[in-house]
Motif scaffolding. Structure first.
Motif, PDB file in Angstrom:
ATOM      1  N   PHE A  22       2.703   0.960  -7.481  1.00  0.00           N
ATOM      2  CA  PHE A  22       1.244   1.015  -7.372  1.00  0.00           C
ATOM      3  C   PHE A  22       0.745  -0.019  -6.366  1.00  0.00           C
ATOM      4  CE2 PHE A  22       0.816   2.467 -12.092  1.00  0.00           C
ATOM      5  CZ  PHE A  22       1.013   3.787 -11.726  1.00  0.00           C
ATOM      6  N   PHE A  27      -2.404   3.609  -6.362  1.00  0.00           N
ATOM      7  CA  PHE A  27      -2.254   4.511  -7.498  1.00  0.00           C
ATOM      8  C   PHE A  27      -2.340   5.977  -7.065  1.00  0.00           C
ATOM      9  CE2 PHE A  27      -4.369   6.885 -10.992  1.00  0.00           C
ATOM     10  CZ  PHE A  27      -3.339   6.836 -11.914  1.00  0.00           C
ATOM     11  N   LEU A  57      -0.761   3.148 -15.607  1.00  0.00           N
ATOM     12  CA  LEU A  57      -1.827   2.275 -15.111  1.00  0.00           C
ATOM     13  C   LEU A  57      -2.512   1.572 -16.284  1.00  0.00           C
ATOM     14  CD1 LEU A  57      -3.276   1.312 -12.525  1.00  0.00           C
ATOM     15  CD2 LEU A  57      -4.930   3.158 -12.893  1.00  0.00           C
ATOM     16  N   ILE A 106      -2.988  -4.282  -8.054  1.00  0.00           N
ATOM     17  CA  ILE A 106      -3.408  -2.999  -8.634  1.00  0.00           C
ATOM     18  C   ILE A 106      -4.771  -3.110  -9.316  1.00  0.00           C
ATOM     19  CG2 ILE A 106      -1.042  -2.152  -8.876  1.00  0.00           C
ATOM     20  CD1 ILE A 106      -1.380  -2.517 -11.911  1.00  0.00           C
ATOM     21  N   ASP A 109      -7.026  -0.584  -7.955  1.00  0.00           N
ATOM     22  CA  ASP A 109      -6.884   0.734  -8.563  1.00  0.00           C
ATOM     23  C   ASP A 109      -7.531   0.779  -9.946  1.00  0.00           C
ATOM     24  OD1 ASP A 109      -5.456   2.110  -6.511  1.00  0.00           O
ATOM     25  OD2 ASP A 109      -3.674   0.990  -7.040  1.00  0.00           O
TER      26      ASP A 109
END
Length: 200
Positions: A22, A27, A57, A106, A109
């Motif tokens: 990621f 993502f 996630l 991340i 994301d």
């Protein structure tokens, strides 16, 4: 019993592989195949532990949220006056993201998923509310201790959080920025800048 330990270790290995992918690809561009390849397992093995990419996630978010909660708890219960504990909180948050750069990356994301309503089980606003609340508590403690300058309120808590997150965001988009070195200037401006100065 040994099987359960192996299962937990395998799940953690897949999650860490997902975080790396990621962070590297984003993502939206990541497929479960990519994560399986990174982890060195079959695609089906990923689905044994996680229902979907979104579940991976969400698990990464849970890891971040748990680390954040530990930092917040330390600020609430640690030694020192309100401003000392606030300075410690700033340093701990910066250290946390610097130590886990892939997890930090991340966050973009996570924020995007939250904005699009795709963040099932991820209450990102709650993380920010918690940060603002603990900073406000520490500022209230400092006020009660007589060390806070006049006129400081809850808005200042949002600004302190914004200073930390703004530096983290700059580092995420420009990794050349030495984020680990930014705790000191944040403390100088956003913590010491709120300290009451002695008259005369």
């Amino acid at each position: 019993m040994g099987k359960r330990v192996d299962s937990a270790a395998r799940r953690e290995m897949i999650l860490r592989a997902a975080v790396r992918v990621f962070a590297r690809q984003g993502f939206a561009a990541t497929r479960v195949d990519d994560i399986a390849g990174e982890a060195g397992v079959a695609k089906g093995s990923v689905y044994l532990y996680f229902d979907s990419r979104d579940a991976l996630l969400a698990a990464a978010f849970e890891t971040y949220a748990a680390q954040s909660q530990a930092v917040v708890q330390q600020a609430r219960t640690g030694a020192g006056d309100g401003l000392e504990r606030l300075a410690s909180l700033v340093r701990s948050v910066v250290d946390m993201v610097a130590a886990e750069p892939e997890l930090a990356r991340i966050l973009i994301d996570l924020w995007a998923a939250g904005r699009q309503g795709d963040a099932s089980g991820m209450d990102i606003p709650a993380v920010y509310r918690e940060y603002r609340a603990v900073v406000a508590e520490l500022l209230a403690d400092a006020e009660a201790e007589g060390i806070l300058r006049a006129g400081v309120g809850e808005g200042h808590a949002a600004v302190v959080v914004g200073a930390i997150e703004g530096c983290v965001l700059q580092w995420i988009v420009d990794p050349a920025l030495p984020v680990a070195e930014l705790a000191a200037p944040i403390v100088e401006l956003c913590v010491e800048g709120l300290r009451r100065r002695e008259e005369g």
